[in-house]
Design an enzyme around this catalytic site. Structure first.
Site, PDB file in Angstrom:
ATOM      1  N   SER A  42       0.843  -1.195   0.000  1.00 12.68           N
ATOM      2  CA  SER A  42       0.000   0.000   0.000  1.00 12.68           C
ATOM      3  C   SER A  42       0.874   1.238   0.000  1.00 12.68           C
ATOM      4  O   SER A  42       2.089   1.169   0.210  1.00 12.68           O
ATOM      5  CB  SER A  42      -0.910   0.043   1.237  1.00 12.68           C
ATOM      6  OG  SER A  42      -1.780  -1.057   1.285  1.00 12.68           O
ATOM      7  N   SER A  78      -3.131  -3.152  -3.403  1.00 15.25           N
ATOM      8  CA  SER A  78      -2.554  -1.974  -2.757  1.00 15.25           C
ATOM      9  C   SER A  78      -3.655  -1.074  -2.216  1.00 15.25           C
ATOM     10  O   SER A  78      -4.619  -0.757  -2.914  1.00 15.25           O
ATOM     11  CB  SER A  78      -1.703  -1.184  -3.765  1.00 15.25           C
ATOM     12  OG  SER A  78      -1.136  -0.041  -3.164  1.00 15.25           O
ATOM     13  N   ASP A 102      -4.402   2.544  -1.424  1.00 13.11           N
ATOM     14  CA  ASP A 102      -3.864   3.854  -1.788  1.00 13.11           C
ATOM     15  C   ASP A 102      -4.778   4.919  -1.191  1.00 13.11           C
ATOM     16  O   ASP A 102      -5.833   5.233  -1.743  1.00 13.11           O
ATOM     17  CB  ASP A 102      -3.794   3.993  -3.306  1.00 13.11           C
ATOM     18  CG  ASP A 102      -3.093   2.814  -3.976  1.00 13.11           C
ATOM     19  OD1 ASP A 102      -2.139   2.284  -3.367  1.00 13.11           O
ATOM     20  OD2 ASP A 102      -3.493   2.432  -5.085  1.00 13.11           O
TER      21      ASP A 102
END
Length: 375
Positions: free
Chosen positions: A238, A276, A278
């Site tokens: 991340s 991920s 974000d």
């Protein structure tokens, strides 16, 4: 060491004196880094604190906004920001399994300021996963570590790389972590400053781009710390981003600034992995005297605030994108090799990066790099 220290220029904007989020007046940053080897596992973690205003900031909130590009992560306090448009506490970065203890420690710190009044707080804590290098199940971050990071928070230069919350993080399959950068607008564009601080823990190596150059194409065959059977897949992880500015922005404008972190992330080669998380937040210190939320004291029913005209906001978008792009690269350049949990994660390293840049057509001109041609 940052990306500029090795002669690579990112974008066309001008950094502030520290090239850091602390170039925004009043913003302070503190780290507590944990590196230890124990029988139960390797400790490679920590906490980073960003204070929007020095002193009793909770009684002088900032307008703020947030944006989630991909939600494979977690954060506390964002719903209140979306609802009220206010940031009323410090922001903390840590690892995925330590969000709760960090949040509780920030609540305890707030109580030390306000006593037993009816005032409440919803701290903002952002996380990325450091379980490849760190014994994340051991939950080694404690309230004491949070308070130590707060006590160490200061303006001026900010330590980068494998420090604080970024200690055990991996970025583009190299050692990642904390990075920061800033941009100061020209007087005709308002003269304001935008600063970014990232915790970079995302990305595939083959996607890495530096100043527009596809260095990942020549670095892709280096040994990877990821093993699908044990440590996960390349690209997992991340990135969390905080953007600060002294431009007087309203909450919806802060949210617009937060969205532009996506552009800086994309320029380095991120933002396309489902694995991920974000998550981005932006705040403005450009208005003072905003009433504290739900403090229980009588206030005037109408307040006066200032706001940047929409005709002047585009340069702030440019500055935000460039600051995030450079902050990520600074995290990569500043980090060192790290071993933990039986895994070795190499640093990108200045020499390796410069060699890769030259292989894909970059060349040094004066004190900065040329931009890649359109073709």
């Amino acid at each position: 060491m940052g990306i500029r220290d090795i002669g690579v220029r990112v974008g066309h904007g001008t950094p502030g004196p520290f090239n850091s989020i602390t170039d925004v007046q009043g913003v302070r940053v503190g780290h507590r880094t944990l590196v230890e080897n124990r029988a139960e596992g390797s400790i490679r973690t920590g906490v980073t604190i960003i204070e929007p205003r020095a002193g009793i900031a909770r009684f002088d909130p900032c307008f703020a906004g947030c944006h989630v590009l991909n939600g494979n992560g977690d954060a506390t306090g964002l719903e209140w920001i979306r609802e009220a448009g206010l940031l009323t506490t410090p922001i903390a970065y840590t690892n995925t399994h330590s969000v709760g203890v960090v949040r509780d420690a920030l609540v305890a710190a707030e109580r030390a300021w306000v006593g037993n009044s009816q005032y409440w707080c919803m701290p903002v804590v952002l996380e990325t996963f450091d379980g490849v290098l760190n014994d994340i199940w051991g939950q080694h971050v404690t309230a004491a570590h949070v308070h130590e990071a707060q006590a160490q928070a200061s303006s001026g230069p900010v330590a980068e790389g494998s420090v604080g919350g970024g200690t055990g993080m991996i970025c583009h399959e190299f050692k990642g972590g904390i990075g920061t950068a800033s941009r100061r607008l020209a007087p005709e564009d308002g003269g304001w400053t935008v600063g970014a601080l990232v915790q970079a823990n995302y990305g595939r190596r083959d996607a890495l781009r530096v100043a527009g150059y596809p260095v990942g194409e020549v670095l892709r065959n280096l040994p990877s710390p990821f093993d699908r059977r044990q440590t996960g897949v390349p690209g997992m992880g991340s990135i969390v981003v905080t953007l600060a500015t002294d431009a007087p922005l309203l909450p919806h404008q802060c949210e617009q600034i937060a969205r532009r972190a996506s552009i800086g992330l994309a320029r380095v080669g991120g933002g396309t992995e489902y694995s991920s998380g974000d998550i981005f937040i932006a705040f403005s210190v450009g208005n003072r005297g905003i009433p504290p939320a739900n403090y229980g004291k009588a206030i005037e029913p109408v307040i006066s605030v200032r706001s940047v005209s929409q005709d002047f906001i585009s340069p702030l978008f440019v500055a935000a994108a460039e600051a995030v792009e450079e902050a990520i690269l600074n995290a990569l350049v500043a980090a060192d090799d790290m071993d933990g949990q039986g895994v070795h994660v190499p640093a990108l390293g200045a020499a390796r990066l410069l060699t890769a840049l030259e292989q894909v057509g970059w060349r040094r001109e004066a004190d900065h790099a040329t931009c890649p041609s359109a073709d």
